[in-house]
Design a protein around this motif. Structure first.
Motif, PDB file in Angstrom:
ATOM      1  N   LYS A   1       0.817  -1.215   0.000  1.00 25.88           N
ATOM      2  CA  LYS A   1       0.000   0.000   0.000  1.00 25.88           C
ATOM      3  C   LYS A   1       0.855   1.271   0.000  1.00 25.88           C
TER       4      LYS A   1
ATOM      5  N   PRO B   1       2.998   4.298  -1.875  1.00 29.98           N
ATOM      6  CA  PRO B   1       2.801   4.968  -3.170  1.00 29.98           C
ATOM      7  C   PRO B   1       3.549   4.287  -4.311  1.00 29.98           C
TER       8      PRO B   1
ATOM      9  N   THR C   1       4.229   1.144  -4.639  1.00 33.51           N
ATOM     10  CA  THR C   1       3.801  -0.236  -4.918  1.00 33.51           C
ATOM     11  C   THR C   1       2.298  -0.402  -5.122  1.00 33.51           C
ATOM     12  N   ARG C   2       1.491   0.526  -4.649  1.00 37.74           N
ATOM     13  CA  ARG C   2       0.045   0.295  -4.582  1.00 37.74           C
ATOM     14  C   ARG C   2      -0.586   0.002  -5.946  1.00 37.74           C
ATOM     15  N   ASN C   3      -0.042   0.560  -7.010  1.00 35.71           N
ATOM     16  CA  ASN C   3      -0.584   0.310  -8.354  1.00 35.71           C
ATOM     17  C   ASN C   3       0.321  -0.582  -9.189  1.00 35.71           C
ATOM     18  N   SER C   4       1.249  -1.260  -8.535  1.00 31.01           N
ATOM     19  CA  SER C   4       2.193  -2.120  -9.247  1.00 31.01           C
ATOM     20  C   SER C   4       1.685  -3.560  -9.287  1.00 31.01           C
TER      21      SER C   4
ATOM     22  N   SER D   1       1.824  -5.444  -5.771  1.00 32.03           N
ATOM     23  CA  SER D   1       1.098  -4.964  -4.608  1.00 32.03           C
ATOM     24  C   SER D   1       0.535  -6.100  -3.762  1.00 32.03           C
ATOM     25  N   SER D   2      -0.154  -7.033  -4.389  1.00 31.07           N
ATOM     26  CA  SER D   2      -0.798  -8.120  -3.655  1.00 31.07           C
ATOM     27  C   SER D   2       0.216  -9.022  -2.965  1.00 31.07           C
TER      28      SER D   2
ATOM     29  N   THR E   1      -2.225   8.485   0.115  1.00 36.15           N
ATOM     30  CA  THR E   1      -1.891   7.594  -1.000  1.00 36.15           C
ATOM     31  C   THR E   1      -0.749   8.104  -1.866  1.00 36.15           C
ATOM     32  N   SER E   2      -0.555   9.422  -1.910  1.00 34.30           N
ATOM     33  CA  SER E   2       0.452  10.011  -2.799  1.00 34.30           C
ATOM     34  C   SER E   2       1.621  10.567  -1.999  1.00 34.30           C
TER      35      SER E   2
ATOM     36  N   ASP F   1       7.898   8.125  -2.106  1.00 38.07           N
ATOM     37  CA  ASP F   1       7.186   6.922  -2.519  1.00 38.07           C
ATOM     38  C   ASP F   1       7.176   5.816  -1.465  1.00 38.07           C
TER      39      ASP F   1
END
Length: 288
Positions: free
Chosen positions: A178, A180, A182-185, A188-189, A244-245, A265
């Motif tokens: 979670k 910045p 990794t959250r959209n990479s 992430s999971s 988040t950012s 990040d």
């Protein structure tokens, strides 16, 4: 009748003594700690890597005086609240450190930091607080199994205890899926999963060690994972408007860093560090 009065008086006196003793203990808990020893990575580094890279990493500014943040980090807030001065703080944390017992690219792992310390100090200050926080760099660099990392931390703790440490604070990890960065990479999971595994195994390890060791050895657990979850779920509770950012992006700094959870990040802002320091202090109050 006299016997009854005596028993009542004795009970009342005993109650008063218990209340006074518990109150005094609450007031004087910080007096039990007269030094701080810190082992970890960039989350606890107060300038060690900055000095060893010729004041290059992290670039300051925008980073604050070699910290991986925009101000003091959590161990500095904690030490200040404990009334400790700079001479009472011994910080071995190093930006980029893993949990390993090795030095890679001039970066000593946390187990290496501890082993180096206990080799030089076979008998340590029993009234000091020893802090360990590491593991994130293991997983962010691709380690998918938490077993070895937790084992390294457990070995570090045992090394400190063998040398005489009585007060050890250990922090777990925030959800690395979670951040910045990794959250959209695609990772992430898997990072969230390995973080959960790390925190579970670390808790089990600490429970095992606490049962194995003397009663006068205190393990203080700092649940960073919970704090981050609460901040992300309810930002306003902590005064955040953005969780988040990152505040700093390509050296451009946001206008309101105190309202951000993340400075870059990966790393938290100094306001988030202050919250962590206050949470650590609260755990110490409970422990004593």
């Amino acid at each position: 009748m006299k016997k009854l009065i005596f028993l009542v008086a004795l009970t009342f006196a005993t109650l008063i003594m218990v209340v006074i003793a518990s109150h005094t203990q609450g007031l004087n808990y910080s007096n039990k700690i007269n030094e701080l020893y810190v082992f970890g990575d960039s989350l606890s580094d107060i300038g060690n890597r900055f000095k060893n890279t010729g004041r290059v990493s992290p670039p300051s500014p925008p980073y604050f005086q070699g910290r991986y943040s925009n101000g003091p980090v959590w161990v500095e807030y904690l030490s200040s609240n404990l009334g400790l001065n700079n001479k009472q703080i011994n910080n071995f944390a190093y930006g980029g450190a893993t949990t390993l017992n090795s030095t890679v690219n001039d970066i000593p792992g946390v187990l290496a930091q501890v082993y180096s310390f206990t080799k030089a100090h076979q008998k340590v200050n029993t009234n000091a607080l020893y802090i360990l926080w590491a593991g994130a760099n293991d997983y962010l660099s691709g380690v998918a199994d938490s077993t070895a990392s937790v084992s390294n931390l457990s070995n570090a703790i045992q090394s400190l205890v063998t040398a005489g440490a009585k007060n050890i604070l250990i922090a777990n990890l925030p959800d690395l899926g979670k951040l910045p960065v990794t959250r959209n990479s695609p990772y992430s999971s898997s990072l969230s999963s390995v973080t959960s595994a790390h925190n579970r195994e670390l808790a089990k390890s600490l429970n095992f060690l606490s049962q194995k060791l003397d009663n006068d050895t205190h393990f203080i657990e700092l649940d960073v994972s919970l704090l981050y979850r609460e901040a992300i779920a309810n930002p306003a509770k902590f005064g955040f408007t953005n969780v988040t950012s990152p505040c700093v992006n390509n050296f451009a700094v946001c206008d309101n860093p105190d309202e951000f959870l993340f400075w870059d990040d990966i790393h938290p802002t100094t306001v988030a560090h202050r919250i962590l320091g206050e949470a650590a202090l609260k755990e110490l109050k409970i422990a004593y």
